[in-house]
Design a protein around this motif. Sequence first.
Motif, PDB file in Angstrom:
ATOM      1  N   TYR A 305       0.840  -1.207   0.000  1.00 42.43           N
ATOM      2  CA  TYR A 305       0.000   0.000   0.000  1.00 42.43           C
ATOM      3  C   TYR A 305       0.872   1.252   0.000  1.00 42.43           C
ATOM      4  N   ASN A 306       0.338   2.312  -0.599  1.00 43.16           N
ATOM      5  CA  ASN A 306       1.066   3.575  -0.653  1.00 43.16           C
ATOM      6  C   ASN A 306       0.885   4.408   0.605  1.00 43.16           C
ATOM      7  N   SER A 307      -0.115   4.065   1.414  1.00 42.87           N
ATOM      8  CA  SER A 307      -0.376   4.855   2.611  1.00 42.87           C
ATOM      9  C   SER A 307      -1.063   4.001   3.664  1.00 42.87           C
ATOM     10  N   LEU A 308      -0.962   4.442   4.917  1.00 42.72           N
ATOM     11  CA  LEU A 308      -1.627   3.750   6.014  1.00 42.72           C
ATOM     12  C   LEU A 308      -3.140   3.828   5.861  1.00 42.72           C
ATOM     13  N   SER A 309      -3.635   4.961   5.388  1.00 47.68           N
ATOM     14  CA  SER A 309      -5.090   5.125   5.250  1.00 47.68           C
ATOM     15  C   SER A 309      -5.659   4.125   4.244  1.00 47.68           C
ATOM     16  N   ALA A 310      -4.915   3.876   3.157  1.00 48.05           N
ATOM     17  CA  ALA A 310      -5.386   2.912   2.151  1.00 48.05           C
ATOM     18  C   ALA A 310      -5.448   1.512   2.756  1.00 48.05           C
ATOM     19  N   PHE A 311      -4.427   1.144   3.533  1.00 44.85           N
ATOM     20  CA  PHE A 311      -4.431  -0.152   4.210  1.00 44.85           C
ATOM     21  C   PHE A 311      -5.589  -0.234   5.203  1.00 44.85           C
ATOM     22  N   SER A 312      -5.804   0.803   5.977  1.00 47.91           N
ATOM     23  CA  SER A 312      -6.867   0.806   6.983  1.00 47.91           C
ATOM     24  C   SER A 312      -8.239   0.627   6.341  1.00 47.91           C
ATOM     25  N   ARG A 313      -8.460   1.309   5.221  1.00 45.44           N
ATOM     26  CA  ARG A 313      -9.757   1.176   4.534  1.00 45.44           C
ATOM     27  C   ARG A 313      -9.950  -0.259   4.035  1.00 45.44           C
ATOM     28  N   SER A 314      -8.902  -0.835   3.485  1.00 44.97           N
ATOM     29  CA  SER A 314      -9.011  -2.210   2.989  1.00 44.97           C
ATOM     30  C   SER A 314      -9.283  -3.175   4.136  1.00 44.97           C
ATOM     31  N   TYR A 315      -8.570  -2.990   5.245  1.00 46.80           N
ATOM     32  CA  TYR A 315      -8.764  -3.898   6.381  1.00 46.80           C
ATOM     33  C   TYR A 315     -10.194  -3.797   6.919  1.00 46.80           C
ATOM     34  N   HIS A 316     -10.716  -2.589   6.946  1.00 47.50           N
ATOM     35  CA  HIS A 316     -12.096  -2.404   7.402  1.00 47.50           C
ATOM     36  C   HIS A 316     -13.072  -3.088   6.449  1.00 47.50           C
ATOM     37  N   ARG A 317     -12.777  -3.038   5.162  1.00 47.45           N
ATOM     38  CA  ARG A 317     -13.636  -3.698   4.168  1.00 47.45           C
ATOM     39  C   ARG A 317     -13.607  -5.216   4.360  1.00 47.45           C
ATOM     40  N   TRP A 318     -12.455  -5.751   4.741  1.00 46.83           N
ATOM     41  CA  TRP A 318     -12.343  -7.193   4.931  1.00 46.83           C
ATOM     42  C   TRP A 318     -13.007  -7.673   6.219  1.00 46.83           C
ATOM     43  N   SER A 319     -12.905  -6.883   7.280  1.00 49.77           N
ATOM     44  CA  SER A 319     -13.271  -7.401   8.600  1.00 49.77           C
ATOM     45  C   SER A 319     -14.274  -6.556   9.376  1.00 49.77           C
ATOM     46  N   SER A 320     -14.642  -5.391   8.843  1.00 44.15           N
ATOM     47  CA  SER A 320     -15.582  -4.465   9.487  1.00 44.15           C
ATOM     48  C   SER A 320     -15.001  -3.785  10.716  1.00 44.15           C
ATOM     49  N   ILE A 321     -13.699  -3.953  10.963  1.00 47.32           N
ATOM     50  CA  ILE A 321     -13.027  -3.183  12.007  1.00 47.32           C
ATOM     51  C   ILE A 321     -11.714  -2.664  11.423  1.00 47.32           C
ATOM     52  N   TYR A 322     -11.143  -1.649  12.069  1.00 40.64           N
ATOM     53  CA  TYR A 322      -9.888  -1.084  11.591  1.00 40.64           C
ATOM     54  C   TYR A 322      -8.703  -1.827  12.220  1.00 40.64           C
ATOM     55  N   PRO A 323      -7.540  -1.778  11.571  1.00 38.14           N
ATOM     56  CA  PRO A 323      -6.400  -2.571  12.058  1.00 38.14           C
ATOM     57  C   PRO A 323      -5.959  -2.254  13.479  1.00 38.14           C
ATOM     58  N   ASN A 324      -6.090  -1.004  13.921  1.00 35.82           N
ATOM     59  CA  ASN A 324      -5.680  -0.698  15.298  1.00 35.82           C
ATOM     60  C   ASN A 324      -6.553  -1.434  16.312  1.00 35.82           C
ATOM     61  N   GLU A 325      -7.860  -1.548  16.016  1.00 39.22           N
ATOM     62  CA  GLU A 325      -8.756  -2.286  16.903  1.00 39.22           C
ATOM     63  C   GLU A 325      -8.463  -3.782  16.831  1.00 39.22           C
ATOM     64  N   ALA A 326      -8.169  -4.271  15.617  1.00 37.60           N
ATOM     65  CA  ALA A 326      -7.838  -5.688  15.464  1.00 37.60           C
ATOM     66  C   ALA A 326      -6.594  -6.033  16.263  1.00 37.60           C
ATOM     67  N   ARG A 327      -5.596  -5.154  16.226  1.00 32.86           N
ATOM     68  CA  ARG A 327      -4.358  -5.408  16.968  1.00 32.86           C
ATOM     69  C   ARG A 327      -4.624  -5.454  18.463  1.00 32.86           C
ATOM     70  N   LYS A 328      -5.424  -4.540  18.972  1.00 32.55           N
ATOM     71  CA  LYS A 328      -5.740  -4.531  20.396  1.00 32.55           C
ATOM     72  C   LYS A 328      -6.361  -5.853  20.825  1.00 32.55           C
ATOM     73  N   ARG A 329      -7.291  -6.351  20.007  1.00 30.85           N
ATOM     74  CA  ARG A 329      -7.944  -7.621  20.333  1.00 30.85           C
ATOM     75  C   ARG A 329      -6.963  -8.779  20.293  1.00 30.85           C
ATOM     76  N   MET A 330      -6.085  -8.779  19.279  1.00 25.28           N
ATOM     77  CA  MET A 330      -5.128  -9.881  19.138  1.00 25.28           C
ATOM     78  C   MET A 330      -4.153  -9.916  20.300  1.00 25.28           C
ATOM     79  N   LEU A 331      -3.681  -8.760  20.729  1.00 21.35           N
ATOM     80  CA  LEU A 331      -2.676  -8.701  21.785  1.00 21.35           C
ATOM     81  C   LEU A 331      -3.259  -9.047  23.154  1.00 21.35           C
ATOM     82  N   LYS A 332      -4.607  -9.002  23.263  1.00 25.92           N
ATOM     83  CA  LYS A 332      -5.268  -9.384  24.511  1.00 25.92           C
ATOM     84  C   LYS A 332      -5.450 -10.891  24.619  1.00 25.92           C
TER      85      LYS A 332
END
Length: 333
Positions: A305-332
């Motif tokens: 990806y060319n930017s973090l925002s582009a990655f974040s939008r794609s991740y939200h499209r795949w999972s309905s949550i943003y990567p920062n929230e996904a990371r928080k859940r994974m690390l817990k």
Amino acid sequence: MHSPYINTCFLNGFSSLVLSKGGNVSALYESVGLDKAIFSEDSLLIPYDKFVYLLEAAAAQLDFPDIAMQLARQQDMMILAPLGSMLSDCNNVSEALEVIVKYLKILVSGYQVDIQVQQDHFTVSFYLEQSHIQELVQYQDYAMASAVNILYGLLGRSFPIRACYFLRSEQDQQRISEYAQYFGCPVAFNNRTLSLTCDNSVLQLDIGNLVKQLNTRINNTKPVHNECIVKRVSNAISFSLTNSVYRLEDIASSMHYSQRTLQRKLGEQNTSFSALLDSVRFNMANQYLKNSYYRQTDIAVLLGYNSLSAFSRSYHRWSSIYPNEARKRMLKE
């Protein structure tokens, strides 16, 4: 600190070396905390420190001190197969080395390769953020052997490397002689940096023949019988993301299909190129997000990806949550 990741493609040939010594591949993986299923899978991500620990364990348990160097020799120039299209655009050795160094820097975060050109020679130096790993024999052997085999692939053995310099000490004259024979040049131990030197006259040499040889070997590498086209395309995408050559036309060309033929073959499997691209990115994103070593901006680059925002939008499209929230859940977990 967590360790950076390395692609399991760097273990290609490891199992055969272990088996040649009567070793148990699964047991070795488990001894360093790796899932034994890894050795039967392609294009997964494993912690770099465990990659080195695996080589150390195999060397010790199998009385196979040269395993890292033999692994590097088996892999030779094919480790650069994902760079085929980019190397085709290089005019000489100097440009090819720049492409390779950039590739390694992205592929193994925290691994730095510096090239310094002086009046009559150039020096290639290797640095790793993890100092406890940098001191290990198998790390130094693999890093140096991979570099030397790549250089000989670029230059041919008619252009000898001047010398190789290791960080660790070595007092056994027989071992020193074996290293010199393997690398084809004088070797020195107990140095301040892990590095090698070569005549700088080779930097302007044309690499056209090398690219032709590499493409020929890729063409002659037949897929495993009945290997699913979906798996082959997914592997090709995972190799190509960091190099930003993951478009349909890029992948089709690397697999020696026309775009139409590749689309048709994927359609026969009830999928599409865009669906596989999303699937590979999502699976790799989740592996990176589980490891706090990687910043989200790093992950965006690693996924093409060319930017973090582009990655974040794609991740939200795949999972309905943003990567920062996904990371928080994974690390817990």
